[in-house]
Design a protein around this motif. Structure first.
Motif, PDB file in Angstrom:
ATOM      1  N   GLY A 274       5.313 113.357  44.781  1.00  0.00           N
ATOM      2  CA  GLY A 274       6.457 113.355  45.511  1.00  0.00           C
ATOM      3  C   GLY A 274       6.549 113.425  47.026  1.00  0.00           C
ATOM      4  O   GLY A 274       5.327 113.714  47.421  1.00  0.00           O
ATOM      5  N   TRP A 275       7.682 113.590  47.787  1.00  0.00           N
ATOM      6  CA  TRP A 275       7.522 113.732  49.225  1.00  0.00           C
ATOM      7  C   TRP A 275       8.842 114.844  49.476  1.00  0.00           C
ATOM      8  O   TRP A 275       9.909 114.712  49.099  1.00  0.00           O
ATOM      9  CB  TRP A 275       8.048 112.411  49.714  1.00  0.00           C
ATOM     10  N   TYR A 276       8.170 116.009  50.336  1.00  0.00           N
ATOM     11  CA  TYR A 276       9.224 116.627  51.100  1.00  0.00           C
ATOM     12  C   TYR A 276       9.461 116.055  52.362  1.00  0.00           C
ATOM     13  O   TYR A 276       8.612 115.517  53.049  1.00  0.00           O
ATOM     14  CB  TYR A 276       8.563 118.187  51.001  1.00  0.00           C
ATOM     15  N   ARG A 277      10.297 116.775  53.028  1.00  0.00           N
ATOM     16  CA  ARG A 277      10.245 116.541  54.486  1.00  0.00           C
ATOM     17  C   ARG A 277      10.841 117.900  55.473  1.00  0.00           C
ATOM     18  O   ARG A 277      11.564 118.687  54.612  1.00  0.00           O
ATOM     19  CB  ARG A 277      11.255 115.228  54.995  1.00  0.00           C
TER      20      ARG A 277
ATOM     21  N   GLU B 234      13.039 120.209  52.762  1.00  0.00           N
ATOM     22  CA  GLU B 234      13.768 119.715  51.640  1.00  0.00           C
ATOM     23  C   GLU B 234      12.933 118.625  50.649  1.00  0.00           C
ATOM     24  O   GLU B 234      11.983 117.932  51.330  1.00  0.00           O
ATOM     25  CB  GLU B 234      15.208 119.077  51.935  1.00  0.00           C
ATOM     26  N   LEU B 235      13.178 118.483  49.382  1.00  0.00           N
ATOM     27  CA  LEU B 235      12.525 117.590  48.444  1.00  0.00           C
ATOM     28  C   LEU B 235      13.325 116.326  48.598  1.00  0.00           C
ATOM     29  O   LEU B 235      14.583 116.406  48.456  1.00  0.00           O
ATOM     30  CB  LEU B 235      12.724 118.103  46.976  1.00  0.00           C
ATOM     31  N   VAL B 236      12.658 115.245  49.016  1.00  0.00           N
ATOM     32  CA  VAL B 236      13.385 113.977  49.406  1.00  0.00           C
ATOM     33  C   VAL B 236      13.258 113.320  47.797  1.00  0.00           C
ATOM     34  O   VAL B 236      14.285 112.554  47.674  1.00  0.00           O
ATOM     35  CB  VAL B 236      12.399 113.291  50.411  1.00  0.00           C
ATOM     36  N   ALA B 237      12.067 113.001  47.465  1.00  0.00           N
ATOM     37  CA  ALA B 237      11.936 112.101  46.057  1.00  0.00           C
ATOM     38  C   ALA B 237      10.661 112.701  45.363  1.00  0.00           C
ATOM     39  O   ALA B 237       9.590 113.070  45.899  1.00  0.00           O
ATOM     40  CB  ALA B 237      11.750 110.741  46.607  1.00  0.00           C
ATOM     41  N   MET B 238      10.581 112.570  44.184  1.00  0.00           N
ATOM     42  CA  MET B 238       9.736 112.576  43.127  1.00  0.00           C
ATOM     43  C   MET B 238       9.718 111.803  42.159  1.00  0.00           C
ATOM     44  O   MET B 238      10.757 111.399  41.778  1.00  0.00           O
ATOM     45  CB  MET B 238       9.617 114.124  42.806  1.00  0.00           C
TER      46      MET B 238
ATOM     47  N   GLY C 280       7.461 107.438  35.098  1.00  0.00           N
ATOM     48  CA  GLY C 280       8.329 106.360  35.746  1.00  0.00           C
ATOM     49  C   GLY C 280       9.590 107.018  36.286  1.00  0.00           C
ATOM     50  O   GLY C 280      10.342 106.432  37.274  1.00  0.00           O
ATOM     51  N   SER C 281      10.120 108.069  35.748  1.00  0.00           N
ATOM     52  CA  SER C 281      11.216 108.637  36.061  1.00  0.00           C
ATOM     53  C   SER C 281      11.389 109.292  37.350  1.00  0.00           C
ATOM     54  O   SER C 281      10.351 109.811  37.875  1.00  0.00           O
ATOM     55  CB  SER C 281      11.832 109.812  35.033  1.00  0.00           C
ATOM     56  N   THR C 282      12.302 109.246  38.024  1.00  0.00           N
ATOM     57  CA  THR C 282      12.484 109.790  39.540  1.00  0.00           C
ATOM     58  C   THR C 282      13.673 110.478  39.741  1.00  0.00           C
ATOM     59  O   THR C 282      14.691 110.527  39.046  1.00  0.00           O
ATOM     60  CB  THR C 282      12.615 108.361  40.460  1.00  0.00           C
ATOM     61  N   ASN C 283      13.668 111.355  40.900  1.00  0.00           N
ATOM     62  CA  ASN C 283      14.666 112.124  41.338  1.00  0.00           C
ATOM     63  C   ASN C 283      14.683 111.893  42.906  1.00  0.00           C
ATOM     64  O   ASN C 283      13.857 112.054  43.448  1.00  0.00           O
ATOM     65  CB  ASN C 283      14.719 113.763  40.933  1.00  0.00           C
ATOM     66  N   TYR C 284      16.053 112.103  43.280  1.00  0.00           N
ATOM     67  CA  TYR C 284      16.201 111.801  44.804  1.00  0.00           C
ATOM     68  C   TYR C 284      17.174 113.008  45.411  1.00  0.00           C
ATOM     69  O   TYR C 284      18.097 113.280  44.753  1.00  0.00           O
ATOM     70  CB  TYR C 284      16.750 110.287  45.333  1.00  0.00           C
ATOM     71  N   ALA C 285      16.909 113.182  46.463  1.00  0.00           N
ATOM     72  CA  ALA C 285      17.922 113.944  47.415  1.00  0.00           C
ATOM     73  C   ALA C 285      19.169 113.021  47.667  1.00  0.00           C
ATOM     74  O   ALA C 285      18.804 112.080  47.709  1.00  0.00           O
ATOM     75  CB  ALA C 285      17.169 114.451  48.749  1.00  0.00           C
ATOM     76  N   TYR C 286      20.445 113.955  47.525  1.00  0.00           N
ATOM     77  CA  TYR C 286      21.367 112.948  47.476  1.00  0.00           C
ATOM     78  C   TYR C 286      21.503 112.167  48.983  1.00  0.00           C
ATOM     79  O   TYR C 286      22.185 111.097  48.843  1.00  0.00           O
ATOM     80  CB  TYR C 286      22.811 114.109  47.331  1.00  0.00           C
ATOM     81  N   SER C 287      21.237 112.695  49.880  1.00  0.00           N
ATOM     82  CA  SER C 287      21.052 112.118  51.209  1.00  0.00           C
ATOM     83  C   SER C 287      20.331 110.985  51.305  1.00  0.00           C
ATOM     84  O   SER C 287      20.701 110.092  52.353  1.00  0.00           O
ATOM     85  CB  SER C 287      20.680 113.032  52.233  1.00  0.00           C
ATOM     86  N   VAL C 288      19.473 110.736  50.588  1.00  0.00           N
ATOM     87  CA  VAL C 288      18.745 109.316  50.662  1.00  0.00           C
ATOM     88  C   VAL C 288      18.684 108.416  49.487  1.00  0.00           C
ATOM     89  O   VAL C 288      18.220 107.261  49.563  1.00  0.00           O
ATOM     90  CB  VAL C 288      17.041 109.621  50.530  1.00  0.00           C
TER      91      VAL C 288
ATOM     92  N   THR D   5      13.133 104.396  47.851  1.00  0.00           N
ATOM     93  CA  THR D   5      12.676 104.177  46.695  1.00  0.00           C
ATOM     94  C   THR D   5      11.029 104.880  46.622  1.00  0.00           C
ATOM     95  O   THR D   5      10.298 104.405  47.342  1.00  0.00           O
ATOM     96  CB  THR D   5      12.489 102.681  46.500  1.00  0.00           C
ATOM     97  N   ILE D   6      10.901 105.675  45.699  1.00  0.00           N
ATOM     98  CA  ILE D   6       9.580 106.026  45.357  1.00  0.00           C
ATOM     99  C   ILE D   6       8.959 105.307  44.239  1.00  0.00           C
ATOM    100  O   ILE D   6       9.714 105.064  43.331  1.00  0.00           O
ATOM    101  CB  ILE D   6       9.790 107.839  45.067  1.00  0.00           C
ATOM    102  N   SER D   7       7.767 105.155  44.258  1.00  0.00           N
ATOM    103  CA  SER D   7       7.030 104.467  43.265  1.00  0.00           C
ATOM    104  C   SER D   7       5.389 104.977  43.213  1.00  0.00           C
ATOM    105  O   SER D   7       5.169 105.699  44.316  1.00  0.00           O
ATOM    106  CB  SER D   7       7.053 103.151  43.510  1.00  0.00           C
ATOM    107  N   ARG D   8       4.846 104.728  42.293  1.00  0.00           N
ATOM    108  CA  ARG D   8       3.465 105.049  42.445  1.00  0.00           C
ATOM    109  C   ARG D   8       2.533 103.983  41.491  1.00  0.00           C
ATOM    110  O   ARG D   8       3.273 103.067  40.698  1.00  0.00           O
ATOM    111  CB  ARG D   8       2.980 106.127  41.522  1.00  0.00           C
TER     112      ARG D   8
END
Length: 123
Positions: A35-38, A46-50, A55-63, A68-71
């Motif tokens: 994932g990504w923090y900023r 803060e955690l931005v996305a993971m 393939g399941s994902t979670n995002y910060a509400y603000s983004v 879109t996160i992918s791998r």
């Protein structure tokens, strides 16, 4: 030695897009969630996305709805950032939860971090 190598930051105008990449460099037995923090001046870290291995994902509400996160099937995680806002400005750091075998033949779990890539959203 397992390291994360990031790329893709830069300067973009509001409403623009950027795509960040982060690759796991080194021999691993398994890579779990990534994932990504900023880090921003106003909100700290803060955690931005993971993204999990399924393939399941979670995002910060603000983004949500903008990022879109992918791998891929190997060792790289991506963060597509659209409709960027000035408040998205900050240093973006990727992480990965990995398992590797040390020289003693032991499985070791670790959470390496990238050095960070700067994203600046400004007109």
């Amino acid at each position: 030695q397992v390291q994360l190598v990031e790329s893709g930051g830069g300067l973009v105008q509001p409403g623009g897009s950027l795509r960040l990449s982060c690759m796991v460099d080194g021999k691993t037995s398994r890579i779990d969630d990534m994932g990504w923090y900023r880090q921003t001046p106003g909100k700290g870290q803060e955690l931005v996305a993971m993204i999990n291995t399924d393939g399941s994902t979670n995002y910060a509400y603000s983004v949500k709805g903008r990022f879109t996160i992918s791998r891929d099937h190997a060792k790289t995680v991506f963060l597509q950032m659209d409709s960027l806002k000035p408040e998205d400005t900050g240093v973006y750091l990727c992480y990965a939860n990995v398992l590797f075998v040390n020289p003693h033949g032991e499985f070791v779990a670790m959470k390496p971090w990238g050095k960070g890539t700067r994203v600046t959203v400004s007109s």
